[in-house]
Scaffold this active site. Structure first.
Site, short mmCIF file in Angstrom:
data_model
loop_
_atom_site.label_atom_id
_atom_site.label_comp_id
_atom_site.label_asym_id
_atom_site.label_seq_id
_atom_site.Cartn_x
_atom_site.Cartn_y
_atom_site.Cartn_z
N GLU A 400 0.88 -1.48 -0.05
CA GLU A 400 -0.32 0.09 0.51
C GLU A 400 1.07 1.66 0.04
OE1 GLU A 400 -3.35 -0.48 2.99
OE2 GLU A 400 -4.05 -1.88 2.64
N ASP A 430 -2.98 3.57 -0.85
CA ASP A 430 -3.52 4.06 0.15
C ASP A 430 -3.84 5.49 -0.15
OD1 ASP A 430 -4.62 3.01 2.61
OD2 ASP A 430 -1.80 3.14 3.08
N GLU A 487 -12.73 1.64 3.31
CA GLU A 487 -12.14 1.03 3.88
C GLU A 487 -13.06 2.47 5.34
OE1 GLU A 487 -6.87 1.80 4.10
OE2 GLU A 487 -8.18 3.92 4.02
P1 C2E Z 1 -4.08 3.12 7.14
O1 C2E Z 1 -2.94 2.63 6.12
O2 C2E Z 1 -4.70 3.95 6.45
O3 C2E Z 1 -4.40 1.73 8.24
C1 C2E Z 1 -6.55 2.06 8.25
C2 C2E Z 1 -6.55 2.14 9.44
O4 C2E Z 1 -7.83 2.69 10.32
C3 C2E Z 1 -5.59 1.11 10.44
O5 C2E Z 1 -5.37 2.59 11.60
C4 C2E Z 1 -7.15 0.96 11.30
O6 C2E Z 1 -7.01 0.18 12.46
C5 C2E Z 1 -8.10 1.88 11.22
N1 C2E Z 1 -9.58 1.25 10.73
C6 C2E Z 1 -10.08 -0.05 9.96
N2 C2E Z 1 -11.25 0.23 10.55
C7 C2E Z 1 -11.82 1.04 10.40
C8 C2E Z 1 -13.17 1.50 10.99
O7 C2E Z 1 -13.76 0.88 10.77
N3 C2E Z 1 -13.15 2.42 11.12
C9 C2E Z 1 -11.82 3.54 11.87
N4 C2E Z 1 -12.40 4.31 12.63
N5 C2E Z 1 -10.48 2.91 12.07
C10 C2E Z 1 -10.16 1.92 11.25
P2 C2E Z 1 -4.11 1.92 12.97
O8 C2E Z 1 -4.21 0.18 13.10
O9 C2E Z 1 -3.83 2.67 13.65
O10 C2E Z 1 -2.77 2.20 11.51
C11 C2E Z 1 -2.55 4.23 11.11
C12 C2E Z 1 -2.09 3.86 9.87
O11 C2E Z 1 -0.37 4.17 10.38
C13 C2E Z 1 -1.90 3.76 8.87
O12 C2E Z 1 -3.33 4.31 8.59
C14 C2E Z 1 -0.72 3.65 8.06
O13 C2E Z 1 -1.17 4.92 7.38
C15 C2E Z 1 -0.20 3.75 9.62
N6 C2E Z 1 0.77 2.37 9.72
C16 C2E Z 1 0.39 1.21 10.25
N7 C2E Z 1 1.24 0.34 10.07
C17 C2E Z 1 1.60 0.89 9.39
C18 C2E Z 1 2.92 0.67 8.95
O14 C2E Z 1 3.43 -1.36 8.97
N8 C2E Z 1 4.05 0.99 7.75
C19 C2E Z 1 3.44 1.98 7.80
N9 C2E Z 1 4.44 2.75 6.98
N10 C2E Z 1 3.06 2.72 7.83
C20 C2E Z 1 1.69 1.85 9.30
CA CA Z 2 -3.06 1.58 4.56
CA CA Z 3 -5.13 3.69 4.50
#
Ligand code: C2E
Ligand code: CA
Ligand code: CA
Length: 536
Positions: A400, A430, A487
């Site tokens: 992504e 993404d 998403e």
């Molecule tokens: P993202 O890539 O847009 O990941 C989706 C985020 O939306 C995730 O937050 C997920 O838990 C959250 N989410 C999923 N379904 C729902 C829903 O129904 N409602 C709401 N309110 N939220 C939902 P998370 O896990 O806190 O991650 C936040 C961001 O951090 C991610 O956004 C991504 O940009 C970054 N991230 C997470 N893991 C990695 C990684 O391994 N590498 C990198 N570079 N970035 C990461």
């Molecule tokens: Ca993502």
């Molecule tokens: Ca996303």
């Protein structure tokens, strides 16, 4: 009629004016002849004047052309000659070797081409530290002169690096000649250099490789002479002729370096492993959405990082990813995520055979790649390494990448995404809709899907503008053959609305949150929907 009427307003030299005035005053010549004479003579003089002007402009122009030629020659000289010694540089060496090899290969009599790389030893580096630059420049110049003097007629000398010279010798008999000249070169270079206040002894090392025995291309000849030179320096022998075993030693060294890097890598991964963890959120593909509820199955998982900080407890990615991005730490962290996700794919692959787990084989794992990580020059090799280390095929991995990462440097992005696709890995965009780029522009990039940003979900059902934007994105994506993944879906009504727009793939709390690896595997059946309108 006056004289001015005849000659016009142009300025004429005083002498000419006097001459014409005399003719004008003469009474013995008929008026009409006199007048014609004066008109023609004035015109002639004017033309002569113009011719003078033109030719001096021409001279100027010629001078300018000459100056430009001189500048060009100087530049060209700088491109092919070393400034300090005036000797031909590596560009010329490259060309010459090319033609020497061509000639040798088409010659009916065998012809050897010997390459000597002559490098000044450490004492030159020491001298550089204590002497004025002009003196070290002189030493280099003098070295060039000495080598020139002992050069046989069938050899050429090049000054390739600051303290390195190359001699190429073409001759018809092999054997002693090769070593004889190596000795001569050494003797000349290592004679004392006499400076105004001191004399200095500087030695050199010489590496030798010969065509056809040690290489048939210019690259192999130069590389092998270089390997021989390294050998000379290491063994402190004045000159060394290349032997194939030397290459084996170099390869062994590279392998050793690789395993050191690998060990370091393993250690870094182990360290990150202690505090970081990947959670996996299910990605659902719906098969139907009607009055009786939803039908569909899990088709993949997004890997989302979690940090168990030793003193702060769980830290959300939104808090630490930007910091890691800024400091560059995101690169090892992101690489770790690639390795860990590949390990999960490998463990799923191994589960094949147990009936319950057969479905794992079809699942993909999607890994987030940050802007900085995407720009990193080792991204492609890191992906390759993660896959080969886990021994998994590329097809089940997805990446992504955000829109802004791509737009940072579109040309480089295009190249990278193509390479990633060639490896068999699909790419998703993404957070789509938060940036400024249009889908039709992004179509230039070989992408499989877009992930509709979760902020659209907030007022999808209440705000007309949001509805229209989402509708437009879905229509456009369908037209371009790009899949839409929605998403952040939390409500059944959102799904109904999006289903009508043609969306089939979803991710969101409605279906399931991100959970640790073992929970994900265990909950897989619960997430699959069969005639139920309830999420997990
Ligand atoms: P993202 O890539 O847009 O990941 C989706 C985020 O939306 C995730 O937050 C997920 O838990 C959250 N989410 C999923 N379904 C729902 C829903 O129904 N409602 C709401 N309110 N939220 C939902 P998370 O896990 O806190 O991650 C936040 C961001 O951090 C991610 O956004 C991504 O940009 C970054 N991230 C997470 N893991 C990695 C990684 O391994 N590498 C990198 N570079 N970035 C990461
Ligand atoms: Ca993502
Ligand atoms: Ca996303």
């Amino acid at each position: 009629m006056s004289l001015r009427d005849l000659i016009g307003d142009d300025e004429l030299p005083a002498g000419t004016l006097r001459e014409l005035r005399e003719v004008f005053r003469r009474r013995d010549v008929p008026e009409d002849i006199k007048h014609r004479y004066i008109t023609l003579r004035a015109r002639q003089l004017q033309l002569e004047q113009q011719l003078d002007d033109t030719s001096s402009a021409l001279d100027d122009l010629q001078e300018q052309i000459k100056a430009r030629k001189r500048r060009e020659q100087k530049l060209e000289k700088r491109l092919i000659y070393n400034e300090k010694t005036g000797l031909a540089n590596h560009t010329v060496l490259d060309n010459d070797l090319h033609s020497f090899l061509n000639e040798a290969n088409s010659s009916p009599t065998p012809r050897d081409i010997v390459v000597y790389i002559i490098a000044l030893d450490q004492s030159f580096e020491d001298a550089k530290r204590s002497l004025e630059p002009s003196l070290t420049d002189w030493i280099i110049y003098e070295t060039g002169e000495r080598l020139k003097e002992c050069l046989p007629a069938n050899a050429r000398l090049y000054h390739t690096r600051e303290s390195e010279f190359v001699v190429v010798l073409v001759h018809n008999s092999s054997g002693d000649v090769m070593e004889y000249y190596a000795d001569r070169f050494y003797e000349e270079v290592s004679r004392r250099y006499t400076l105004p206040k001191y004399t200095i002894a500087i030695g050199c090392y010489i590496g030798i490789a010969c065509h056809p025995d040690h290489g048939s291309t210019k690259r192999s000849l130069l590389r092998n002479a270089d390997i021989a030179l390294s050998n000379s320096i290491r063994s402190r022998r004045v000159f060394t002729t290349y032997r194939p075993e030397m290459s084996a030693a170099v390869i062994e060294k590279i392998e050793l370096q690789n395993s050191i890097i690998k060990a370091f890598e393993e250690q870094t991964i182990a360290e990150i492993n202690r505090q970081f963890e990947l959670h996996y959120q299910p990605l659902i593909e719906l098969e139907s959405c009607n009055g009786s509820g939803l039908q569909g199955k899990v088709v993949g998982a997004e890997a989302l990082i979690r940090w168990h900080h030793p003193s702060h407890g769980l830290v959300a990615p939104d808090r630490f990813i930007p910091v890691a991005e800024e400091s560059g730490l995101i690169v090892p962290i992101g690489t770790w995520a690639l390795y860990t996700a590949s390990d999960l794919l490998a463990s799923w692959g191994r589960s094949v055979g147990e009936q319950r787990n057969r479905r794992f084989d079809q699942l993909f794992v999607s890994v987030n790649v940050s802007p900085r990580q995407f720009r990193d020059e080792y991204l492609l090799s890191n992906i390759e390494r993660a896959l080969s280390r886990a021994e998994v095929a590329a097809d089940n991995l997805r990446l992504e990448i955000t829109e802004s990462s791509i737009m940072d440097d579109p040309e480089d992005s295009l190249y990278k995404i193509h390479r990633i696709r060639e490896m068999g890995i699909e790419v998703s965009i993404d957070d789509f809709g938060t940036g400024y780029s249009s889908l039709s522009y992004l179509k230039r990039f070989p992408i499989r899907s877009i992930k509709l940003d979760r902020t659209f979900m907030g007022d999808l059902l209440t705000d007309k503008a949001t509805m229209s934007i989402v509708r437009a994105i879905c229509n456009m994506a369908a037209g371009l053959g790009i899949e839409v993944i929605v998403e952040g879906v939390e409500q059944y009504e959102q799904i109904r609305f999006l289903w009508e727009l043609g969306c089939r793939r979803y991710q969101g709390y409605y279906f399931g949150r991100a959970v640790p690896q073992d929970l994900f595997s265990a909950a897989l059946d619960d997430w699959s929907l069969e005639d139920s309108s309830n999420g997990a």
